[in-house]
Design a protein around this motif. Structure first.
Motif, mmCIF file in Angstrom:
data_model
loop_
_atom_site.group_PDB
_atom_site.id
_atom_site.type_symbol
_atom_site.label_atom_id
_atom_site.label_comp_id
_atom_site.label_asym_id
_atom_site.label_seq_id
_atom_site.Cartn_x
_atom_site.Cartn_y
_atom_site.Cartn_z
ATOM 1 N N MET A 1 0.847 -1.189 0.000
ATOM 2 C CA MET A 1 0.000 0.000 0.000
ATOM 3 C C MET A 1 0.885 1.243 0.000
ATOM 4 O O MET A 1 0.982 1.965 0.980
ATOM 5 N N ARG A 2 1.548 1.475 -1.136
ATOM 6 C CA ARG A 2 2.542 2.548 -1.193
ATOM 7 C C ARG A 2 2.020 3.820 -1.826
ATOM 8 O O ARG A 2 2.569 4.891 -1.592
ATOM 9 N N THR A 3 0.987 3.731 -2.648
ATOM 10 C CA THR A 3 0.514 4.922 -3.337
ATOM 11 C C THR A 3 -0.937 5.223 -2.967
ATOM 12 O O THR A 3 -1.685 4.345 -2.539
ATOM 13 N N LEU A 4 -1.308 6.482 -3.175
ATOM 14 C CA LEU A 4 -2.687 6.888 -2.914
ATOM 15 C C LEU A 4 -3.652 6.127 -3.812
ATOM 16 O O LEU A 4 -4.736 5.716 -3.372
ATOM 17 N N ALA A 5 -3.279 5.915 -5.070
ATOM 18 C CA ALA A 5 -4.141 5.183 -5.998
ATOM 19 C C ALA A 5 -4.387 3.756 -5.513
ATOM 20 O O ALA A 5 -5.510 3.243 -5.595
ATOM 21 N N GLU A 6 -3.341 3.100 -5.013
ATOM 22 C CA GLU A 6 -3.499 1.740 -4.491
ATOM 23 C C GLU A 6 -4.440 1.727 -3.294
ATOM 24 O O GLU A 6 -5.290 0.834 -3.166
ATOM 25 N N LEU A 7 -4.283 2.700 -2.420
ATOM 26 C CA LEU A 7 -5.156 2.783 -1.253
ATOM 27 C C LEU A 7 -6.610 2.951 -1.671
ATOM 28 O O LEU A 7 -7.496 2.221 -1.219
ATOM 29 N N GLN A 8 -6.861 3.901 -2.556
ATOM 30 C CA GLN A 8 -8.239 4.178 -2.958
ATOM 31 C C GLN A 8 -8.844 3.026 -3.743
ATOM 32 O O GLN A 8 -10.037 2.727 -3.596
ATOM 33 N N ASP A 9 -8.047 2.359 -4.557
ATOM 34 C CA ASP A 9 -8.548 1.180 -5.281
ATOM 35 C C ASP A 9 -8.966 0.083 -4.308
ATOM 36 O O ASP A 9 -9.995 -0.577 -4.500
ATOM 37 N N SER A 10 -8.160 -0.127 -3.272
ATOM 38 C CA SER A 10 -8.480 -1.168 -2.294
ATOM 39 C C SER A 10 -9.730 -0.808 -1.494
ATOM 40 O O SER A 10 -10.577 -1.666 -1.220
ATOM 41 N N LEU A 11 -9.856 0.470 -1.141
ATOM 42 C CA LEU A 11 -11.062 0.921 -0.443
ATOM 43 C C LEU A 11 -12.301 0.670 -1.303
ATOM 44 O O LEU A 11 -13.327 0.184 -0.815
ATOM 45 N N ASP A 12 -12.204 1.006 -2.579
ATOM 46 C CA ASP A 12 -13.349 0.865 -3.495
ATOM 47 C C ASP A 12 -13.668 -0.596 -3.782
ATOM 48 O O ASP A 12 -14.846 -0.991 -3.800
ATOM 49 N N ASP A 13 -12.631 -1.397 -4.015
ATOM 50 C CA ASP A 13 -12.857 -2.808 -4.345
ATOM 51 C C ASP A 13 -13.500 -3.544 -3.174
ATOM 52 O O ASP A 13 -14.415 -4.365 -3.369
ATOM 53 N N ASP A 14 -13.025 -3.263 -1.977
ATOM 54 C CA ASP A 14 -13.567 -3.961 -0.816
ATOM 55 C C ASP A 14 -15.011 -3.534 -0.544
ATOM 56 O O ASP A 14 -15.849 -4.352 -0.156
ATOM 57 N N LEU A 15 -15.290 -2.262 -0.771
ATOM 58 C CA LEU A 15 -16.658 -1.790 -0.573
ATOM 59 C C LEU A 15 -17.595 -2.352 -1.645
ATOM 60 O O LEU A 15 -18.759 -2.668 -1.362
ATOM 61 N N ALA A 16 -17.097 -2.503 -2.860
ATOM 62 C CA ALA A 16 -17.934 -2.966 -3.975
ATOM 63 C C ALA A 16 -18.495 -4.363 -3.713
ATOM 64 O O ALA A 16 -19.698 -4.607 -3.919
ATOM 65 N N TRP A 17 -17.646 -5.287 -3.268
ATOM 66 C CA TRP A 17 -18.167 -6.642 -3.068
ATOM 67 C C TRP A 17 -19.106 -6.702 -1.867
ATOM 68 O O TRP A 17 -20.076 -7.472 -1.871
ATOM 69 N N ARG A 18 -18.859 -5.862 -0.875
ATOM 70 C CA ARG A 18 -19.760 -5.820 0.279
ATOM 71 C C ARG A 18 -21.121 -5.265 -0.127
ATOM 72 O O ARG A 18 -22.168 -5.796 0.273
ATOM 73 N N ARG A 19 -21.117 -4.191 -0.901
ATOM 74 C CA ARG A 19 -22.374 -3.621 -1.389
ATOM 75 C C ARG A 19 -23.153 -4.660 -2.209
ATOM 76 O O ARG A 19 -24.371 -4.805 -2.060
ATOM 77 N N SER A 20 -22.453 -5.349 -3.093
ATOM 78 C CA SER A 20 -23.089 -6.348 -3.949
ATOM 79 C C SER A 20 -23.737 -7.448 -3.105
ATOM 80 O O SER A 20 -24.881 -7.849 -3.355
ATOM 81 N N GLU A 21 -23.026 -7.933 -2.113
ATOM 82 C CA GLU A 21 -23.558 -9.001 -1.271
ATOM 83 C C GLU A 21 -24.764 -8.522 -0.477
ATOM 84 O O GLU A 21 -25.789 -9.226 -0.385
ATOM 85 N N LEU A 22 -24.673 -7.329 0.081
ATOM 86 C CA LEU A 22 -25.780 -6.807 0.879
ATOM 87 C C LEU A 22 -27.014 -6.535 0.018
ATOM 88 O O LEU A 22 -28.150 -6.791 0.443
ATOM 89 N N HIS A 23 -26.811 -6.016 -1.172
ATOM 90 C CA HIS A 23 -27.950 -5.783 -2.072
ATOM 91 C C HIS A 23 -28.580 -7.110 -2.511
ATOM 92 O O HIS A 23 -29.808 -7.212 -2.624
ATOM 93 N N SER A 24 -27.745 -8.106 -2.754
ATOM 94 C CA SER A 24 -28.278 -9.421 -3.135
ATOM 95 C C SER A 24 -29.101 -10.013 -2.007
ATOM 96 O O SER A 24 -30.170 -10.600 -2.229
ATOM 97 N N TYR A 25 -28.614 -9.841 -0.789
ATOM 98 C CA TYR A 25 -29.347 -10.376 0.365
ATOM 99 C C TYR A 25 -30.658 -9.629 0.552
ATOM 100 O O TYR A 25 -31.702 -10.238 0.833
ATOM 101 N N LEU A 26 -30.632 -8.320 0.382
ATOM 102 C CA LEU A 26 -31.868 -7.534 0.499
ATOM 103 C C LEU A 26 -32.892 -7.986 -0.544
ATOM 104 O O LEU A 26 -34.087 -8.100 -0.242
ATOM 105 N N SER A 27 -32.433 -8.250 -1.756
ATOM 106 C CA SER A 27 -33.337 -8.735 -2.803
ATOM 107 C C SER A 27 -33.965 -10.069 -2.407
ATOM 108 O O SER A 27 -35.148 -10.324 -2.673
ATOM 109 N N ALA A 28 -33.168 -10.915 -1.759
ATOM 110 C CA ALA A 28 -33.695 -12.214 -1.320
ATOM 111 C C ALA A 28 -34.786 -12.040 -0.274
ATOM 112 O O ALA A 28 -35.788 -12.770 -0.280
ATOM 113 N N THR A 29 -34.615 -11.075 0.627
ATOM 114 C CA THR A 29 -35.653 -10.840 1.638
ATOM 115 C C THR A 29 -36.941 -10.350 0.977
ATOM 116 O O THR A 29 -38.041 -10.710 1.410
#
Length: 216
Positions: A1-29
């Motif tokens: 994690m040496r650059t700002l771009a790497e940090l922001q990419d990791s923040l976004d990527d980790d949030l993306a899969w969490r959002r996807s999973e939570l939205h999928s679960y909400l759809s199931a409910t």
């Protein structure tokens, strides 16, 4: 994690899969049928999932920020006081057998003479959420990294009761009646909190808030 771009990419990527999973679960409910037993069971089971993403993403973001700052290899005199404290306390922790008095004296000596010393930030172990990320622990972690968590003060009860206490009760087999409207509201609140954590860390890194004001 040496650059700002790497940090922001990791923040976004980790949030993306969490959002996807939570939205999928909400759809199931929603597909389970309005206020059916199946829907209520899914809503109840969804609370531990929402809590898991709250704690998991907060730990991920704050640990990334700690790593990002630690790998800047700055001197103590260049760092925000929060990181000065982290570095010096970590160094003292590594010195076994220090009495309380010797620890105080060595801490004072380090603070008074250490501005030109390269900081030793304990970033490899990440932050410790203690597996129960209540609002108090959240605010402490933010402050330990020089971050402002005050906008979350209005969410303290939601974090402590709607998420953490409810997660604990459900995980220990207690029955909580959670209807679809309550679950959807909690879902939206958690996503908003995750966005806040992401934006706070990203802005702090981008604006160099880990630096001492005079060193910016």
């Amino acid at each position: 994690m040496r650059t700002l771009a790497e940090l922001q990419d990791s923040l976004d990527d980790d949030l993306a899969w969490r959002r996807s999973e939570l939205h999928s679960y909400l759809s199931a409910t929603r597909r389970a049928g309005s206020e059916s037993p199946a829907q209520r069971a899914l809503c109840r089971a969804g609370v531990p999932l929402l809590y898991a993403h709250w704690e998991g993403y907060a730990k991920h973001c704050l640990s990334l920020y700690l790593q990002y700052v630690g790998r800047r290899r700055l001197k103590y005199g260049e760092l925000h006081p929060a990181f000065v404290a982290l570095g010096h306390e970590s160094s003292l922790d590594s010195q076994e057998g220090l009495s309380a008095t010797r620890r105080i004296v060595r801490r004072a000596h380090a603070l008074l003479s250490g501005d030109n010393v390269r900081a030793s930030i304990p970033w490899r172990r990440g932050v410790d959420t203690q597996s129960n990320l209540n609002s108090s622990r959240c605010f402490d972690l933010f402050e330990s990294l020089g971050l402002d968590a005050s906008p979350l003060s209005t969410k303290a009860r939601l974090i402590d009761y709607s998420l953490l206490r409810a997660r604990n009760e459900i995980a220990h087999g207690q029955y909580l009646d959670i209807d679809s409207a309550s679950y959807e509201e909690l879902h939206l609140e958690v996503l908003a909190i995750l966005d806040f954590v992401r934006n706070t860390v990203s802005a702090a890194a981008e604006n160099g808030l880990y630096r001492r004001p005079s060193a910016v």
